[in-house]
Scaffold this active site. Structure first.
Site, PDB file in Angstrom:
ATOM      1  N   GLY A   1      25.249  53.423  13.645  1.00 44.21           N
ATOM      2  CA  GLY A   1      24.142  52.511  13.943  1.00 44.21           C
ATOM      3  C   GLY A   1      24.617  51.197  14.532  1.00 44.21           C
ATOM      4  O   GLY A   1      24.018  50.666  15.481  1.00 44.21           O
ATOM      5  N   CYS A   2      25.696  50.674  14.000  1.00 46.97           N
ATOM      6  CA  CYS A   2      26.222  49.394  14.477  1.00 46.97           C
ATOM      7  C   CYS A   2      26.799  49.522  15.887  1.00 46.97           C
ATOM      8  O   CYS A   2      26.681  48.608  16.703  1.00 46.97           O
ATOM      9  CB  CYS A   2      27.263  48.849  13.510  1.00 46.97           C
ATOM     10  SG  CYS A   2      26.556  48.488  11.881  1.00 46.97           S
ATOM     11  N   THR A   3      27.405  50.665  16.166  1.00 44.79           N
ATOM     12  CA  THR A   3      27.935  50.902  17.505  1.00 44.79           C
ATOM     13  C   THR A   3      26.790  51.020  18.506  1.00 44.79           C
ATOM     14  O   THR A   3      26.837  50.424  19.591  1.00 44.79           O
ATOM     15  CB  THR A   3      28.808  52.167  17.522  1.00 44.79           C
ATOM     16  OG1 THR A   3      29.917  51.963  16.626  1.00 44.79           O
ATOM     17  CG2 THR A   3      29.329  52.465  18.915  1.00 44.79           C
TER      18      THR A   3
END
Length: 156
Positions: free
Chosen positions: A44-46
């Site tokens: 998700g952060c990527t």
């Protein structure tokens, strides 16, 4: 104390991925997207970081700087930026002081375990340093486009 829309965003100072100390107040005269995310290199952060990368030009054209904040180390941020060619600063909040200031350091639950971590959130700070919008408990899909649309319609 928690930040509130319509109030001056509290200043802070953190080390950035390039090793420099960065203050929020360094970016007066520009709009700032301040986004908090849990962990470098996670799916998700990527996706979120790459969305900010892909829309970076649009934000820049609207005189807006993007700053990402997580508790990850300087080394982790450097690898994340290199791997995904991120054109904006990532700030190290390893003691989660800024996350606490913005009330995004929360008790989380995952697979039956409880732990403290970052609740994904984005804050928009205008050129005068006022907090003008926030998104808490952010869902990644479509979020960056929504933030860009907000700036285009309200701060350009």
């Amino acid at each position: 104390m928690s930040v509130k829309v319509g109030e001056l965003a509290p200043d802070f100072e953190l080390v950035s991925n390039n090793g420099d100390m960065v203050k929020l107040s360094d970016f007066r005269e520009k709009n700032v997207i301040l986004y908090f995310y849990p962990k470098d290199m996670t799916p998700g952060c990527t996706t979120e970081a790459c969305d900010f990368r892909d829309y970076h030009k649009g934000f820049s054209e609207l005189d807006t700087v993007i700053l990402g904040i997580s508790p990850d180390s300087l080394e982790s941020h450097k690898k994340f930026i290199e791997k995904y060619e991120l054109p904006f600063l990532l700030l190290v909040d390893d003691e989660h002081k800024v996350a606490e200031l913005y009330d995004v350091w929360k008790l989380k639950k995952n697979f039956g375990k409880e732990y403290m971590g970052i609740e994904r959130a984005t804050f928009v700070i205008n050129k005068e340093g006022m907090l003008v919008n926030e998104w808490r408990k952010v869902k990644v899909n479509g979020h960056v486009e929504e933030a860009l649309k907000y700036i285009r319609e309200n701060l350009s």
